[in-house]
Design an enzyme around this catalytic site. Sequence first.
Site: not given
Ligand code: AGP
Length: 609
Positions: A2, A27, A74, A100-101, A482, A486, A489, A505, A604
């Site tokens: 927060c 925050r 938050w 905050n905590g 993963e 990363k 994207e 294969h 996001k």
């Molecule tokens: C992750 O780096 C991406 N931005 C994206 O795959 C994200 O994980 C996905 O859209 C799911 O989002 P959420 O966890 O908010 O549901």
Amino acid sequence: MCGIVGYLGEQQAYPILIEGLKRLEYRGYDSAGVALQCAEGMKVIKAKGELSALEQKVGNGAPIGHMGIGHTRWATHGAPSDANAHPHCGCSEDFAVVHNGIIENYLFLRNWLEKEGHRFASETDTEVLAHLVEHFYHGDLLQAVQKALEKVRGSFAMVVMCDKEEDRLICVRKDSPLIIGLGKGENFVASDVPAILNHTRKIYILEDGDLASITPDSVEIFTPSGDPLQREAIEVNWDAVQAEKGGYPHFMLKEIMEQPHALRETMRGRLLQGGREISLPELEMNPQELRNISRIYIVACGTAYHAGLVGKYAMERLLRLPVEVDLASEFRYRDPILDENTLMLVISQSGETADTLAALRLARKQGNKVLALTNVVGSTVAREADNVLYTWAGPEIAVASTKAYLTQLLSLFLLTLYLGKARNLLSRSDLENFGKAIFALPGQVEQVLERSEEIRELAEYLAPWESTFFIGRNVDYAVAMEGALKLKEISYIHAEAYAAGELKHGTLALVVEGVPVIALATQMNVIEKSVSNIKEVNARGGYITCFAQEGTTELQGEADGIFYLPSAPDFLMPIIAVVPLQLLAYYVAVARGCSVDKPRNLAKSVTVE
Ligand code: AGP
């Protein structure tokens, strides 16, 4: 995480508080509030929603006063609402607290205070602090705070004001940041530098355990027992934008570096006695329900889906339960087979992803109880699930999810241990050994973060390429997915994750001289197989960088580069192994001049199908 701001001096406090809170909205921004010491007494105004909602509520009636505290929230305990917004008061409005905590033992303290006659107005953990200070106040605010803190366990950056003590703020710092800004005839306190940069660049950074008593003309700092301390004031040379990112060039790097703290906050109150005890009090499932579970079904998108894949390996290995992991966008259209003994688990950082939400609603419509794992208190997923296990990573601003992913993994491991204990599948010593290993993870992640420069060098090699492969066996394959996401994207390099055993294969046809291949080889139960896959790539001239547990001698001479990681039980290694992959993606994206925090075409939170 927060935002806290405090002011006392000759100026009107309210505009300074609002300006500071605006600079701290990154925050936390689900509710906000201010408390001011006015001629007519303490005035507390709070509002759910962004800071603008608070400003609308105040309108043209800004309270007149020279001392005040403010907070942008938050949520961790108690959904966003006016009542749950800070500042919190005791039974009277003589005391106001912003915090905050996480107060680990807030339920115990609340019960005790209620027996002592205190009445609570919110669902938050923070409110117990206000009542404790009120309870122990006998004319000296500093002493009351000291007495209150003797009862509190948890993390807290806290600022307290009392209507009976003009022009005095008491601040405390433990595990959550708090700074004091030094002015002329005025002083400031804040969670972070951006809030006060327009007024002063001279600050004290409080250290864990520090108590401070602030007036417009003085700042006294003490140990928890009240012994005076001398702290060196520093001069901050960041600009406002840098300050919002804690001095880091991007939110993504800041959030990668925050991961040890995010892990510690997420295990707080859940992994007890140094890892020897596990507790998930928020999981309202009785022991019989836990024992009746015959299958687990995890549904999510993107990085959250990758977290689910990692959870699958841990759960199947320790619980001997079948675990299915599905993309939410697929799950909802393939008429899934669920029964009353299937534990449905949805994972979503934002708690607003349309596909994941639709999957949750489909499962509930079929009569299944849903457990949600999310980072946002009061999000739609949190509100519609039957049970919620929160990650406490704090707001994640960068589009590329890092600290939320790590806390999702941690939460899945904690859930696995919790279910293992409830189903009497894990011996006391297993529980303790795994618990201690999990407890050690934040420190091990810190060790990897300290070597980030080594990853930057690897990024120099990778940056010019347009395609690359991430390979791994067993749970390393999930980590490879993963890592590839990363990199894709944020650097726009076509990165593909592959089960290492599958290379021969088909995909091996694409491995020619110099092609960069990132090989995860942390799973000691398949290390020989991993080495043979690395040899396959080597024989075709691929440029291999390998990530393995320290002491893995089998890899000597087999790769162009080996990054040794701190050791942990195999199923926990993803929390450690993914960190260099996050850094790799970050440094490659920077080297390629990409928009790291806001990559093209992405959002996001994907709230559309
Ligand atoms: C992750 O780096 C991406 N931005 C994206 O795959 C994200 O994980 C996905 O859209 C799911 O989002 P959420 O966890 O908010 O549901």
